[in-house]
Design an enzyme around this catalytic site. Structure first.
Site, short mmCIF file in Angstrom:
data_model
loop_
_atom_site.label_atom_id
_atom_site.label_comp_id
_atom_site.label_asym_id
_atom_site.label_seq_id
_atom_site.Cartn_x
_atom_site.Cartn_y
_atom_site.Cartn_z
N GLU A 106 -5.18 -5.30 10.41
CA GLU A 106 -4.15 -4.30 10.64
C GLU A 106 -4.44 -3.60 11.97
OE1 GLU A 106 -2.17 -2.87 6.77
OE2 GLU A 106 -4.00 -1.72 6.96
N GLY A 142 2.62 1.92 10.95
CA GLY A 142 3.56 3.03 10.86
C GLY A 142 4.29 3.33 12.16
N GLU A 153 -6.69 4.47 8.03
CA GLU A 153 -6.57 5.92 7.77
C GLU A 153 -7.87 6.48 7.20
OE1 GLU A 153 -2.93 5.37 5.60
OE2 GLU A 153 -2.04 4.72 7.50
N SER A 194 3.58 -2.53 10.30
CA SER A 194 5.03 -2.63 10.49
C SER A 194 5.60 -3.99 10.05
CB SER A 194 5.40 -2.31 11.94
OG SER A 194 5.01 -0.98 12.26
N GLY A 207 3.05 -1.23 4.30
CA GLY A 207 3.09 0.20 4.03
C GLY A 207 4.51 0.65 3.76
N GLY A 208 5.16 1.19 4.78
CA GLY A 208 6.50 1.77 4.63
C GLY A 208 7.51 0.90 3.89
N HIS A 229 -9.46 0.99 5.10
CA HIS A 229 -8.15 1.18 5.73
C HIS A 229 -8.30 2.06 6.97
CE1 HIS A 229 -4.03 2.37 6.48
NE2 HIS A 229 -3.69 1.27 5.85
N ASN A 286 0.87 -1.17 0.00
CA ASN A 286 0.00 0.00 0.00
C ASN A 286 0.91 1.22 0.00
OD1 ASN A 286 -1.77 2.07 0.52
ND2 ASN A 286 -2.39 1.35 2.55
N TRP A 287 0.94 1.90 -1.13
CA TRP A 287 1.88 3.03 -1.26
C TRP A 287 1.34 4.32 -0.65
CZ3 TRP A 287 3.79 2.33 -7.09
CH2 TRP A 287 4.51 1.13 -7.17
N LYS A 288 0.11 4.29 -0.18
CA LYS A 288 -0.50 5.47 0.46
C LYS A 288 -0.27 6.72 -0.39
CE LYS A 288 -0.13 3.10 4.85
NZ LYS A 288 0.00 3.15 6.30
P1 13P Z 1 3.18 0.13 7.74
O1 13P Z 1 3.69 -1.13 7.10
O2 13P Z 1 3.96 1.35 7.32
O3 13P Z 1 3.05 -0.03 9.22
O4 13P Z 1 1.70 0.39 7.17
C1 13P Z 1 0.78 -0.66 7.21
C2 13P Z 1 -0.42 -0.27 6.44
O5 13P Z 1 -1.16 0.62 6.81
C3 13P Z 1 -0.69 -0.99 5.18
O6 13P Z 1 -1.95 -0.72 4.71
#
Ligand code: 13P
Length: 251
Positions: free
Chosen positions: A168, A174, A98, A214, A235-236, A96, A10-12
């Site tokens: 998640e 994050g 967010e 994470s 994510g990251g 998600h 997920n590149w956000k």
């Molecule tokens: P991180 O891997 O940066 O914790 O993010 C997870 C995420 O929100 C994937 O959708």
């Protein structure tokens, strides 16, 4: 039951167009040797077309980060399933944390989005997860139950083939604080049990449940070793070719 693993990035709201295309090409390269797992990347909306072109013919799946419930209409800022299908997008993330916490999306809206995706050919990646306060108050299972039941209201067993669930925990996103493999497995087993109650055992057994929060090169192997963890939503660590490559190559 054998479930095909899915590693999803997920590149956000990160990466320029050029960076997105370069990373997509690197993901094609990394995944070319892996025939026993699926790989999905979810760029920002404006770069979906460029990323679809970059992965064409490779088997790498492209996902949107959200999806509208109507096919078309006066819905400023929204993108529909037919529009995404037109681009070659196969999946869409819904619910998600967010979207829930920053943009106020609730389970009812997430249910509509999910049904908007699977009413066509778009597979939905339904994200669920408790906050730290909910976990500490002993409400984790109740929260997960409500999220699953409400987001899947009106979905048939047949349609569940087009649904992936991503657990998640909000406190792990994050933060660098990954759930332990035991904590993740406990939640995943609970979710699968709940799916057995809502649908049938064989349908529940076929649903892929991803872990997110994470996920890094140094914890992917132990997470993937858990019985009910069928992949990861990253994510990251999905924003760098090297780390995402290592996650794709989990053992
Ligand atoms: P991180 O891997 O940066 O914790 O993010 C997870 C995420 O929100 C994937 O959708």
């Amino acid at each position: 039951m054998q479930r095909r693993p899915l590693i999803a990035g997920n590149w956000k709201m990160y990466l320029t167009r050029a960076e997105a295309v370069t990373l997509a090409r690197a993901v094609v390269e990394s995944s070319s040797s892996c025939t026993d797992r699926d790989v999905m990347i979810a760029p920002s909306f404006p770069f979906l077309a460029a990323v679809c072109a970059a992965v064409e013919g490779s088997g790498v799946l492209v996902g949107a980060q959200n999806i509208a419930w109507e096919k078309e209409g006066a819905f400023t800022g929204e993108v529909s399933a037919p529009m995404l299908e037109d681009l070659g997008v196969q999946m869409a993330i819904v619910g998600h944390s967010e979207r829930r916490h920053i943009f106020g999306e609730d389970n009812a809206m997430i249910n509509r989005r999910l049904r908007g995706a699977i009413s066509g050919a778009v597979q939905a990646v339904l994200c669920i997860g408790e906050t730290l306060a909910e976990r500490e108050a002993g409400k984790m299972l109740t929260v997960l139950d409500a999220q699953v039941r409400q987001a899947l209201a009106g979905v048939t067993g047949e349609q569940m083939r087009k649904v992936v669930i991503a657990y998640e925990p909000v406190w792990a996103i994050g933060t660098g604080k990954t759930a332990t493999p035991e904590q993740a497995q406990e939640a995943h087993a609970h979710i699968r049990h709940l799916l057995e109650e809502i649908f049938e055992k064989n349908i529940a057994g076929a649903v892929r449940i991803l872990y997110g929060g994470s996920v890094k090169p140094d914890n992917i192997d132990v997470l993937m070793a858990q019985a009910d963890i069928d992949g990861a939503l990253v994510g990251g660590a999905a924003l760098k070719a090297e780390s995402f490559n290592r996650i794709i190559q989990f053992q």
